[in-house]
Every structure is written in C-alpha cells, then in structure tokens.
Scaffold this motif. Sequence first.
Motif, PDB file in Angstrom:
ATOM      1  N   GLY A   1      14.374   1.157  -0.735  1.00  0.00           N
ATOM      2  CA  GLY A   1      13.881   2.520  -0.060  1.00  0.00           C
ATOM      3  C   GLY A   1      11.937   1.857  -1.781  1.00  0.00           C
ATOM      4  O   GLY A   1      10.976   2.696  -0.696  1.00  0.00           O
ATOM      5  N   ARG A   2      11.896   2.230  -2.066  1.00  0.00           N
ATOM      6  CA  ARG A   2      10.718   1.839  -2.641  1.00  0.00           C
ATOM      7  C   ARG A   2      10.143   0.928  -2.723  1.00  0.00           C
ATOM      8  O   ARG A   2       9.303   0.986  -2.382  1.00  0.00           O
ATOM      9  N   LEU A   3      11.410  -0.741  -1.690  1.00  0.00           N
ATOM     10  CA  LEU A   3      10.599  -1.432  -1.279  1.00  0.00           C
ATOM     11  C   LEU A   3       9.410  -1.609   0.029  1.00  0.00           C
ATOM     12  O   LEU A   3       8.387  -1.927  -0.018  1.00  0.00           O
ATOM     13  N   GLN A   4       9.856  -0.316   0.776  1.00  0.00           N
ATOM     14  CA  GLN A   4       9.724  -0.003   1.793  1.00  0.00           C
ATOM     15  C   GLN A   4       8.213   0.543   1.592  1.00  0.00           C
ATOM     16  O   GLN A   4       7.057   0.756   2.496  1.00  0.00           O
ATOM     17  N   GLU A   5       8.219   1.415   0.857  1.00  0.00           N
ATOM     18  CA  GLU A   5       7.376   2.243   0.741  1.00  0.00           C
ATOM     19  C   GLU A   5       5.813   1.214  -0.186  1.00  0.00           C
ATOM     20  O   GLU A   5       4.958   1.384   0.870  1.00  0.00           O
ATOM     21  N   ILE A   6       6.144   0.628  -0.478  1.00  0.00           N
ATOM     22  CA  ILE A   6       5.005  -0.539  -1.150  1.00  0.00           C
ATOM     23  C   ILE A   6       4.589  -1.531   0.366  1.00  0.00           C
ATOM     24  O   ILE A   6       3.792  -1.448   0.777  1.00  0.00           O
ATOM     25  N   ALA A   7       5.404  -1.966   0.796  1.00  0.00           N
ATOM     26  CA  ALA A   7       5.033  -2.373   2.321  1.00  0.00           C
ATOM     27  C   ALA A   7       4.644  -1.372   3.362  1.00  0.00           C
ATOM     28  O   ALA A   7       3.429  -2.607   4.085  1.00  0.00           O
ATOM     29  N   ASP A   8       4.776  -0.433   2.946  1.00  0.00           N
ATOM     30  CA  ASP A   8       3.837   0.628   4.308  1.00  0.00           C
ATOM     31  C   ASP A   8       2.663   0.998   3.478  1.00  0.00           C
ATOM     32  O   ASP A   8       2.008   1.960   4.423  1.00  0.00           O
ATOM     33  N   ASP A   9       2.425   0.936   2.781  1.00  0.00           N
ATOM     34  CA  ASP A   9       1.129   1.550   1.412  1.00  0.00           C
ATOM     35  C   ASP A   9       0.252   0.380   1.664  1.00  0.00           C
ATOM     36  O   ASP A   9      -0.657  -0.288   1.092  1.00  0.00           O
ATOM     37  N   THR A  10      -0.416   1.152   2.611  1.00  0.00           N
ATOM     38  CA  THR A  10      -2.036   0.345   3.172  1.00  0.00           C
ATOM     39  C   THR A  10      -2.892  -0.127   2.250  1.00  0.00           C
ATOM     40  O   THR A  10      -3.829  -0.745   2.151  1.00  0.00           O
ATOM     41  N   ALA A  11      -2.891   0.983   0.983  1.00  0.00           N
ATOM     42  CA  ALA A  11      -3.679   0.793   0.092  1.00  0.00           C
ATOM     43  C   ALA A  11      -2.911  -0.354  -0.937  1.00  0.00           C
ATOM     44  O   ALA A  11      -3.975  -0.526  -1.434  1.00  0.00           O
TER      45      ALA A  11
ATOM     46  N   PHE B   1       3.533  -6.012  11.639  1.00  0.00           N
ATOM     47  CA  PHE B   1       2.229  -6.088  10.755  1.00  0.00           C
ATOM     48  C   PHE B   1       2.486  -7.545  10.254  1.00  0.00           C
ATOM     49  O   PHE B   1       1.475  -8.071   9.931  1.00  0.00           O
ATOM     50  N   LEU B   2       3.290  -8.419  10.457  1.00  0.00           N
ATOM     51  CA  LEU B   2       3.961  -9.602   9.807  1.00  0.00           C
ATOM     52  C   LEU B   2       2.923 -10.503  11.211  1.00  0.00           C
ATOM     53  O   LEU B   2       2.126 -11.666  10.993  1.00  0.00           O
ATOM     54  N   VAL B   3       3.370 -10.629  12.122  1.00  0.00           N
ATOM     55  CA  VAL B   3       2.746 -11.118  12.978  1.00  0.00           C
ATOM     56  C   VAL B   3       1.046 -10.737  12.917  1.00  0.00           C
ATOM     57  O   VAL B   3       0.648 -12.484  13.244  1.00  0.00           O
ATOM     58  N   ALA B   4       0.390  -9.657  13.120  1.00  0.00           N
ATOM     59  CA  ALA B   4      -0.802  -9.532  12.434  1.00  0.00           C
ATOM     60  C   ALA B   4      -1.124 -10.531  11.653  1.00  0.00           C
ATOM     61  O   ALA B   4      -2.554 -11.162  11.677  1.00  0.00           O
ATOM     62  N   ARG B   5      -0.412 -10.873  10.560  1.00  0.00           N
ATOM     63  CA  ARG B   5      -1.374 -11.790   9.562  1.00  0.00           C
ATOM     64  C   ARG B   5      -0.931 -13.255  10.013  1.00  0.00           C
ATOM     65  O   ARG B   5      -0.851 -13.772   8.654  1.00  0.00           O
ATOM     66  N   LEU B   6      -0.385 -13.402  10.977  1.00  0.00           N
ATOM     67  CA  LEU B   6      -0.876 -14.917  11.258  1.00  0.00           C
ATOM     68  C   LEU B   6      -1.567 -15.168  12.016  1.00  0.00           C
ATOM     69  O   LEU B   6      -2.463 -16.705  12.189  1.00  0.00           O
ATOM     70  N   ASP B   7      -2.357 -14.639  12.200  1.00  0.00           N
ATOM     71  CA  ASP B   7      -3.647 -14.790  12.417  1.00  0.00           C
ATOM     72  C   ASP B   7      -4.563 -15.114  11.878  1.00  0.00           C
ATOM     73  O   ASP B   7      -4.310 -15.564  11.007  1.00  0.00           O
ATOM     74  N   ARG B   8      -5.711 -16.117  12.263  1.00  0.00           N
ATOM     75  CA  ARG B   8      -6.179 -17.226  11.511  1.00  0.00           C
ATOM     76  C   ARG B   8      -7.916 -16.713  10.427  1.00  0.00           C
ATOM     77  O   ARG B   8      -8.004 -16.628   9.596  1.00  0.00           O
ATOM     78  N   GLU B   9      -7.611 -14.856  10.787  1.00  0.00           N
ATOM     79  CA  GLU B   9      -8.804 -14.413   9.896  1.00  0.00           C
ATOM     80  C   GLU B   9      -7.927 -14.129   8.328  1.00  0.00           C
ATOM     81  O   GLU B   9      -9.105 -13.654   7.624  1.00  0.00           O
ATOM     82  N   TYR B  10      -6.554 -14.507   8.557  1.00  0.00           N
ATOM     83  CA  TYR B  10      -6.067 -14.165   7.412  1.00  0.00           C
ATOM     84  C   TYR B  10      -5.832 -15.537   6.059  1.00  0.00           C
ATOM     85  O   TYR B  10      -5.985 -16.686   6.516  1.00  0.00           O
TER      86      TYR B  10
END
Length: 266
Positions: free
Chosen positions: A120-130, A157-166
């Motif tokens: 549950g703690r891991l999910q909180e971090i994964a979802d924390d946009t800050a 979220f993961l698919v978006a991070r495949l973009d070349r802008e990252y």
Amino acid sequence: QTALWISSRHPEWSGDIVGYLQSELDSATMSDEQQRSVGEVLVSLCGDGQVQQLIASVLQSETTGRERKLFLISTVERCHASISEPVVQQVGEQLQSEDPALQEAAIGLIRSRNLSALSGRLQEIADDTASGEALRLSALGALTAFQPELSDHHYQFLVARLDREYEMPVRQAAARILGQSELNEEQLLNLGAEQLAHLEPFLLTRLIEAYDRPLEDPEVGQVLIAAIRASPDNLDNFTESQLQDLFSHYPEEVQVASDALIGQLR
C-alpha cells in the motif's frame, strides 16, 4: 561467526551482545572495520527478537543519521531470517523520508525481501505526482513483484514514460516494468499497436517479455508479428530459436504466420 557461536552456546550472554551492538550503533561514527564487524554480528543474529527490536528502535530514533539508517537497511537485506513486524514498520517509515536515498534503499529492501505488507505504501509513492520519476518507477517496479497485473492507470503511466521526451533511464525502467508485468490482452493489443513498432530495438526486447506466455487471442500474436516486422533492425535482436519459443505459446494460426518472420533469419 564468533558472535553466532557464542550466542548459540551461551544464550545468557545475548543481552551483553545486544548491549555491545547498541553502543556501536549509538556511536557518532563507525570506522569501516567497525561497520563490517557490527554488520556481520547483526546478520548472524538477525533471527533473534532482541536484535530485531534493536534494529527497529535505531531506525525509529530521530537521532539516527542517514548513513546509519542506510547501513541498517542494507544489513536487514542480508538477514537470513524472517523480518519482524517492528522492523517492517520502520522500513515503511523510511518511505516517508524526504531523503531519496533512504526511500530508494527501503524500496530495494521491500522488493528483495518480498515485504508485501508495504504494498500500500508503494502504491502511494507510485501515484504521488509530487515524487520524482525515478522514485515512482522504483515503487511501481517493486509493487509488481506482489501485484503483477497493472491497473489501467499504472499501465498508462508507464506507457507515457516510453516517449522520447523522457530521459533514457526513465524509458528503460518503464519498459522493464511493463515487460515483467502480467498485462491483460487489451493492454497487450494497445502496446503492440501503438508502441512496439516505434521503439528502439533494445526497448522492444524488454517489452517482448510481457508477450512471452500462453495467450488465447490470436490478434495479440498478429500485432506482435507486425511490430517486429516493422523495422529490419528489430530482427537483429532475436535469434531463430527465441522467436520460435516466443510464438510457441500462441494459437496455431499465429505460429503459422510467424514462420515467414522467422524465415527472414535463416
């Protein structure tokens, strides 16, 4: 080994050993030799309830510095015994630290020791946009060890991070997590149709792992064939036997269709 030998033959001395560990861990500094010695004793006796309570209390203390906490986390990671609830709780507290190094160390421990109670703690971090991208990806990567299926939110979220802008480390981490996840057929179809054909071959090979399992929908296999065929460079990253093994999980019509692709390697 000496501490373990003494403790096993003289259990009445365990309090003295814990006292020694307490004094060392409370000291302002420890030399490299002291760290090695204390670390060996902690790992040897980590199954002892008093030792685990000591580790938990030192992690909890506001006076414990960053380096000492990192030392304890790495020591717990080497522990051969089950990790007690107080220690697990304090590892979870490190996830709330403002120090990224402590957070990353705690995530690494959770992943390596399979501390699913902290999912549950891991999910909180994964979802924390800050939180930073690297930390969110680390948390999500550890979370998939307990929950290999991805929600649509985490998938996007993961698919978006495949973009070349990252930056490349972010893209590689996202590809690795997607590859080790159990994507549903809708996600596999989307990934194959929208992403695979446009990615660099070294990212493609990571993502292919998600397709390397029995799947009933022939469309998934057809989309995968089309993605691999889309770039001549893609085939250079596979051997004939690798592709044969990959498509052996699919319905016969997909295996037949894959023969032409595999034939290009002959």
